[in-house]
Design a protein around this motif. Sequence first.
Motif, mmCIF file in Angstrom:
data_model
loop_
_atom_site.group_PDB
_atom_site.id
_atom_site.type_symbol
_atom_site.label_atom_id
_atom_site.label_comp_id
_atom_site.label_asym_id
_atom_site.label_seq_id
_atom_site.Cartn_x
_atom_site.Cartn_y
_atom_site.Cartn_z
ATOM 1 N N ALA A 89 -10.975 -6.373 5.943
ATOM 2 C CA ALA A 89 -9.457 -7.039 5.719
ATOM 3 C C ALA A 89 -9.239 -7.424 4.280
ATOM 4 O O ALA A 89 -8.404 -7.163 3.784
ATOM 5 C CB ALA A 89 -9.267 -8.165 6.700
ATOM 6 N N MET A 90 -10.352 -8.104 3.806
ATOM 7 C CA MET A 90 -10.145 -8.529 2.419
ATOM 8 C C MET A 90 -9.906 -7.230 1.390
ATOM 9 O O MET A 90 -9.166 -7.515 0.323
ATOM 10 C CB MET A 90 -11.475 -9.225 1.986
ATOM 11 C CG MET A 90 -11.679 -10.635 2.655
ATOM 12 S SD MET A 90 -13.363 -11.290 2.326
ATOM 13 C CE MET A 90 -12.831 -11.840 0.560
ATOM 14 N N ALA A 91 -10.888 -6.411 1.726
ATOM 15 C CA ALA A 91 -10.734 -4.990 0.780
ATOM 16 C C ALA A 91 -8.980 -4.498 0.805
ATOM 17 O O ALA A 91 -8.514 -4.080 0.020
ATOM 18 C CB ALA A 91 -11.539 -3.934 1.069
ATOM 19 N N GLY A 92 -8.752 -4.381 2.228
ATOM 20 C CA GLY A 92 -7.407 -3.968 2.493
ATOM 21 C C GLY A 92 -6.337 -4.726 1.843
ATOM 22 O O GLY A 92 -5.263 -4.180 1.142
ATOM 23 N N ALA A 93 -6.374 -5.900 1.982
ATOM 24 C CA ALA A 93 -5.396 -7.042 1.277
ATOM 25 C C ALA A 93 -5.441 -6.752 -0.067
ATOM 26 O O ALA A 93 -4.277 -6.820 -0.841
ATOM 27 C CB ALA A 93 -5.846 -8.293 1.900
ATOM 28 N N TRP A 94 -6.573 -6.406 -0.789
ATOM 29 C CA TRP A 94 -6.766 -6.440 -2.319
ATOM 30 C C TRP A 94 -6.049 -4.945 -2.834
ATOM 31 O O TRP A 94 -5.273 -4.828 -3.713
ATOM 32 C CB TRP A 94 -8.022 -6.462 -2.824
ATOM 33 C CG TRP A 94 -8.105 -6.340 -4.297
ATOM 34 C CD1 TRP A 94 -7.906 -7.512 -5.223
ATOM 35 C CD2 TRP A 94 -8.513 -5.522 -5.219
ATOM 36 N NE1 TRP A 94 -8.229 -7.283 -6.459
ATOM 37 C CE2 TRP A 94 -8.099 -5.807 -6.417
ATOM 38 C CE3 TRP A 94 -8.945 -4.097 -4.892
ATOM 39 C CZ2 TRP A 94 -8.756 -4.969 -7.515
ATOM 40 C CZ3 TRP A 94 -9.226 -3.282 -6.009
ATOM 41 C CH2 TRP A 94 -9.053 -3.643 -7.233
ATOM 42 N N ARG A 98 -1.011 -1.294 -4.397
ATOM 43 C CA ARG A 98 -1.576 -1.001 -5.778
ATOM 44 C C ARG A 98 -1.469 0.649 -6.043
ATOM 45 O O ARG A 98 -2.080 1.057 -7.115
ATOM 46 C CB ARG A 98 -3.139 -1.233 -6.004
ATOM 47 C CG ARG A 98 -3.442 -2.855 -6.085
ATOM 48 C CD ARG A 98 -4.919 -3.251 -6.160
ATOM 49 N NE ARG A 98 -5.147 -4.604 -6.080
ATOM 50 C CZ ARG A 98 -4.842 -5.518 -7.084
ATOM 51 N NH1 ARG A 98 -4.824 -4.719 -8.381
ATOM 52 N NH2 ARG A 98 -5.185 -6.613 -7.011
ATOM 53 N N GLY A 99 -0.574 1.334 -5.363
ATOM 54 C CA GLY A 99 -0.226 2.792 -5.873
ATOM 55 C C GLY A 99 -1.405 3.498 -5.638
ATOM 56 O O GLY A 99 -2.113 3.598 -4.589
ATOM 57 N N GLY A 212 2.451 7.958 1.660
ATOM 58 C CA GLY A 212 2.643 6.515 1.531
ATOM 59 C C GLY A 212 3.108 6.217 0.093
ATOM 60 O O GLY A 212 3.966 5.097 -0.060
ATOM 61 N N VAL A 213 2.419 6.566 -1.009
ATOM 62 C CA VAL A 213 2.601 6.287 -2.184
ATOM 63 C C VAL A 213 3.899 6.967 -2.702
ATOM 64 O O VAL A 213 4.984 6.181 -3.311
ATOM 65 C CB VAL A 213 1.536 6.617 -3.112
ATOM 66 C CG1 VAL A 213 2.019 6.374 -4.722
ATOM 67 C CG2 VAL A 213 0.135 5.857 -2.756
ATOM 68 N N LEU A 214 4.366 8.278 -2.125
ATOM 69 C CA LEU A 214 5.306 9.131 -3.039
ATOM 70 C C LEU A 214 6.702 8.388 -2.169
ATOM 71 O O LEU A 214 7.566 8.248 -2.918
ATOM 72 C CB LEU A 214 5.172 10.280 -2.809
ATOM 73 C CG LEU A 214 3.932 10.935 -3.489
ATOM 74 C CD1 LEU A 214 3.831 12.508 -3.173
ATOM 75 C CD2 LEU A 214 4.490 11.001 -4.850
#
Length: 340
Positions: A89-94, A98-99, A212-214
């Motif tokens: 969860a912490m890694a995903g939130a960070w 961030r593209g 998702g990024v595009l």
Amino acid sequence: MTVLEPRHLIHWSRDTPVLPPQLITAALAMAAPVAYGVATNHLAHASFAALGALATSTFGHASTTRGSLSWLVRAQSRAGVGAVVTGAAMAGAWLGGRGWVGAAGVLLLAAVAAVVGGFNRWMADATTRFITFLVMATGLGAADPWEVGRWFALGVAWAILLTMPFSSTEAGVSRPSYRRLVRRWWGNLHRFDGWRYVVQLVPALALAEAIGVLWNQEKAYWIALAVVIVVRRRGGSLLRATQRGLGTCAGVVIGGALILWVPPSWVIVVVVSVLAGLRPLLKERNYAAYAMVMTPLVVLLMDLGRTPELSTIGYRLIDTVIGCTIAVIPTLVLRRRHVG
């Protein structure tokens, strides 16, 4: 080759018993954090804690460990899973928002987890949850990772505390040594079966993250989330993938309808507790029904305290359909390879 028929999708299994305490504890594990959030008007914190409870409230239920581990070993096992999903969860939130850097980070962590998960059954379950909540947490917006981790861990602790009294205290059976597990895991990596989950997950997840990024819109993370929901290490058959895909799409519609309805706060608590209580039962009975309940539960928690517009809900459904379609393709390819 077995033909996938509609009757297979609605098959109701009774092979594994589901006890009432499982349903009650699953409901309370989710309802209490949401009730706290409603009472104190800290809905964001409640959302993080409820997601933590969601990640651990049914770990070890049913046939996976019942009657084979001592109470202490069960507590350690669940605490370990709690630490894993809190880190996710912490890694995903960070990484969220961030593209390309965030997408690459998610893909790298998911790939490593997919490989490591072949070590043993506990690791398989823990890493599957890690991948799921890693992707899910990328949709938490600009949330502080430390704040997410703190409340997520509280939800984990609450779920473990609530479910442990109902755990078995029978003596544990003999388990293979770590040397034997390492040898077996390493041997599997020299065969295709040891990489099957990686081959199914990583390319599909990479495509989902790229789209998702595009396609820069608020709910684009649901493309990747649908992929990790549908692609599973165990139960990777076309039937299970189809059940998860159809159930997830239906669940998005149900969750969207619930949010647009804008029910009173106490109704949200009731709805969350009912959906959460049904999860252990439906997981063992029918996977499409399980996904149909699990998805609106996630939708409610992710959007807790917010009222998305109809267009946002429409985007989420489109993203989910795209993700489910991407996720089923590797299963179809590998199924054809196996038949051929």
